[in-house]
Design a protein around this motif. Sequence first.
Motif, PDB file in Angstrom:
ATOM      1  N   SER A 160       9.135  41.513  36.515  1.00  0.00           N
ATOM      2  CA  SER A 160       9.497  40.691  37.672  1.00  0.00           C
ATOM      3  C   SER A 160       9.248  39.216  37.402  1.00  0.00           C
ATOM      4  O   SER A 160       8.691  38.503  38.226  1.00  0.00           O
ATOM      5  CB  SER A 160       8.719  41.128  38.925  1.00  0.00           C
ATOM      6  OG  SER A 160       8.943  42.467  39.214  1.00  0.00           O
ATOM      7  N   THR A 207      22.042  50.756  37.004  1.00  0.00           N
ATOM      8  CA  THR A 207      22.024  50.071  38.301  1.00  0.00           C
ATOM      9  C   THR A 207      23.261  49.200  38.416  1.00  0.00           C
ATOM     10  O   THR A 207      23.614  48.478  37.494  1.00  0.00           O
ATOM     11  CB  THR A 207      20.766  49.189  38.432  1.00  0.00           C
ATOM     12  OG1 THR A 207      19.614  50.012  38.265  1.00  0.00           O
ATOM     13  CG2 THR A 207      20.712  48.515  39.786  1.00  0.00           C
ATOM     14  N   SER A 243       5.112  33.739  48.665  1.00  0.00           N
ATOM     15  CA  SER A 243       4.500  34.983  49.143  1.00  0.00           C
ATOM     16  C   SER A 243       5.177  36.124  48.413  1.00  0.00           C
ATOM     17  O   SER A 243       6.019  35.909  47.541  1.00  0.00           O
ATOM     18  CB  SER A 243       4.689  35.128  50.659  1.00  0.00           C
ATOM     19  OG  SER A 243       6.042  35.403  50.935  1.00  0.00           O
ATOM     20  N   LYS A 244       4.827  37.342  48.790  1.00  0.00           N
ATOM     21  CA  LYS A 244       5.448  38.515  48.167  1.00  0.00           C
ATOM     22  C   LYS A 244       6.955  38.515  48.381  1.00  0.00           C
ATOM     23  O   LYS A 244       7.700  39.027  47.556  1.00  0.00           O
ATOM     24  CB  LYS A 244       4.826  39.775  48.790  1.00  0.00           C
ATOM     25  CG  LYS A 244       5.358  41.077  48.260  1.00  0.00           C
ATOM     26  CD  LYS A 244       4.696  41.439  46.964  1.00  0.00           C
ATOM     27  CE  LYS A 244       5.198  42.768  46.447  1.00  0.00           C
ATOM     28  NZ  LYS A 244       6.612  42.753  46.052  1.00  0.00           N
ATOM     29  N   VAL A 245       7.397  37.931  49.480  1.00  0.00           N
ATOM     30  CA  VAL A 245       8.807  37.999  49.856  1.00  0.00           C
ATOM     31  C   VAL A 245       9.568  36.718  49.517  1.00  0.00           C
ATOM     32  O   VAL A 245      10.720  36.764  49.118  1.00  0.00           O
ATOM     33  CB  VAL A 245       8.919  38.301  51.379  1.00  0.00           C
ATOM     34  CG1 VAL A 245      10.363  38.266  51.846  1.00  0.00           C
ATOM     35  CG2 VAL A 245       8.288  39.646  51.694  1.00  0.00           C
ATOM     36  N   GLY A 304      13.278  43.762  49.619  1.00  0.00           N
ATOM     37  CA  GLY A 304      13.217  45.180  49.267  1.00  0.00           C
ATOM     38  C   GLY A 304      14.590  45.805  49.224  1.00  0.00           C
ATOM     39  O   GLY A 304      15.071  46.330  50.220  1.00  0.00           O
ATOM     40  N   GLY A 305      15.249  45.728  48.107  1.00  0.00           N
ATOM     41  CA  GLY A 305      16.591  46.277  48.003  1.00  0.00           C
ATOM     42  C   GLY A 305      17.638  45.184  48.024  1.00  0.00           C
ATOM     43  O   GLY A 305      18.625  45.251  47.300  1.00  0.00           O
ATOM     44  N   ARG A 325      22.885  43.103  46.121  1.00  0.00           N
ATOM     45  CA  ARG A 325      22.487  44.454  46.569  1.00  0.00           C
ATOM     46  C   ARG A 325      22.642  45.438  45.415  1.00  0.00           C
ATOM     47  O   ARG A 325      23.747  45.846  45.078  1.00  0.00           O
ATOM     48  CB  ARG A 325      23.355  44.886  47.751  1.00  0.00           C
ATOM     49  CG  ARG A 325      23.068  46.312  48.221  1.00  0.00           C
ATOM     50  CD  ARG A 325      21.683  46.407  48.830  1.00  0.00           C
ATOM     51  NE  ARG A 325      21.448  47.673  49.511  1.00  0.00           N
ATOM     52  CZ  ARG A 325      20.894  48.753  48.954  1.00  0.00           C
ATOM     53  NH1 ARG A 325      20.555  48.738  47.685  1.00  0.00           N
ATOM     54  NH2 ARG A 325      20.678  49.842  49.661  1.00  0.00           N
ATOM     55  N   LYS A 380      21.455  52.294  42.765  1.00  0.00           N
ATOM     56  CA  LYS A 380      21.213  53.204  41.640  1.00  0.00           C
ATOM     57  C   LYS A 380      22.431  54.090  41.470  1.00  0.00           C
ATOM     58  O   LYS A 380      22.946  54.628  42.436  1.00  0.00           O
ATOM     59  CB  LYS A 380      19.989  54.077  41.916  1.00  0.00           C
ATOM     60  CG  LYS A 380      18.684  53.329  41.777  1.00  0.00           C
ATOM     61  CD  LYS A 380      17.536  54.286  41.950  1.00  0.00           C
ATOM     62  CE  LYS A 380      16.225  53.540  41.858  1.00  0.00           C
ATOM     63  NZ  LYS A 380      15.075  54.432  42.038  1.00  0.00           N
TER      64      LYS A 380
END
Lengths: 345, 295
Positions: B33, B53, B214-216, B251-252, B291, B294
Amino acid sequence: MNMKSSTYRPFLVIALSMLVILLISAGTNEKSILDADKTLFQLLREYGEPVPLNYIEQIDPALAAAGEGIVKEGHGHWPDGSNSGRQSKYFVCTDCHNVDREDPILSDPDPEARLQMALERGIPFLQGTTFWGMVNREGWYNGDYYKKYGDLVTNTRDTLVNAIQLCATVCSQGRELNDKEMEAILHYFWSLQLTVGDLNMSQEDQEKLIQDELDPEEKRGIIRSYYMTASPARFVDPLPRSERKYGVLGDASKGKVIYEQGCMHCHDPQRNITNLGLEDAVLSFRQLNRNMSSTKDMSIYEITRKGTYSIAGYKPYMPHYTLDRMSDQQIEDIAAYIKQEAKKK
Amino acid sequence: MKALIFLSILSITISSAWAQSDSTSSEALPAFSTFSSSRIVNGHSFETHPARTMDIRIMHRFGDIDGDNGGIHTLYGLDNSSDIRIGMDYAFTDDLMMGAGRSKGGGPLREVYDGFAKYVLLRQTKDGSMPLSITVLGSAAFTGMVSSTDSSDVTFFSEGLHRLSYTAQAMIARKFGERLSLQLTPSFSHRNYVASDDVNQMFSLGGSMRYKISKVIAINIEYFYNFEQDRTINGVMVYDPFGFSLEFDIGGHIFMLDVVNSTGIGVNQFIPYTTSNWADGQYRIGFTISRPFKM
């Protein structure tokens, strides 16, 4: 000098003799009466146990290897070199299940003891029960799993292949396994069956088995008392906010183990299992800490107990931890670890 | 000059990190990451998606916020779209990703079809034994627009090959702890047909960074220094592309709110054809939605 030595010699001999007697009496005379390497099913069979459905007496190593591939990698290699093809594009079985022993006492599915064993053996701390010894169980998708899957579990509770098929199509959101794949998986699972030695039976009970005082059914009962014939599955609601301790009484060292060997097993971005990547780093801990008091699924109190569900457009989901797979205290342990790490600079 | 100073500092930082990699506590440096997405602002990051992906990616750039074509009468550029690209990337393996897209075209070239292949040569490791990640990329673009009848025009295509342009890049990246990631992107652009005052081949050097708030949320900054400075296209001045974005990793989905001077989006567009100048108010907002699925 010689005179003195000869005077003390009888006392020395007596003292040494007493020491030897003491050491012998401190030890145990127990020895395994039963063959520890004998499979559990063979032992039960000796006492009249009927052959279960899907029993495999002679395990084919090549098929078992193919089954192991399907279970661990999502696809297996057949003896002719061809490939079974991917079963699911989202999960493999070992994302949620171990293939090793995970409970020190097989008759007591205690999450605390399981966590300690996970730490000692370096195995994941997961929602699903282990495949090790799964063929020795007599029920699957037990207890409250009816609440989640409804009638889908009806024909899985007494038939292993139906349970495997439900896991393949619903839990891992993949395709149905064909007969050849199912056979390979069964060969692999039967290679993970329990042996007599795994039960750690007392000598007294072993003697009862070889004597004629008890009838075969009673003997089978003694054997079954040493392991779970069905894993309990108790669903519980997330702790209400008023009852959450937010890690105050939690053990951060245990929480660390759960985070690293439970949460990160799927949320490690490198494993590419879930969209929510977590790192063993402060930004991840701060995000989890911020959401801890929430009543939505970003709170560890909520997500561990409720999981998520497969929805249209996004099929993969997180299975929840039953009370038997993670205690409320263990959730507090995770909370304590998250709070501790979130404070770091 | 400022650009050279910026790139020098970036180079020194990365080279010093390489030198220190054996002596520092590199256990804390995650090797994954480094960037949240396969793009930083307009340009590629070193990242590829995990094997199998597919990433559907929609990029949009509005009109000038300020200057002659901006201001309140275009609601600061929102009335206009300078470029739109819809594309799909697919990762064949963890290291090999290919993609294709179609853009409206933000420079002199319109109706642009582009494709690329990207391969990860090296990945930074947690233990510091490999301090950098390196990816190479090859990209080609084809314009399907109607040829101009003016032979002096850059869009006058007397033969099909004139419609093609190419870019080769190496992306050298490093993650410095959880928050900061830096990347250098040496690039080579070749265009088969250019205006008489332009050059067919050109080297440039990109410098990019990501800083996670931040995490996001993260901030991305991207700058490309073109070694052919003071270049013009039919008398129109060309500038170095510079932009930044606010990135939301939800997330995604990755959602990026971009501010850039370039009107074009693809590497064959924004590196050689940025004729918009920040100092003249010719910068714009845009967004990117990514987006991954999988497969």
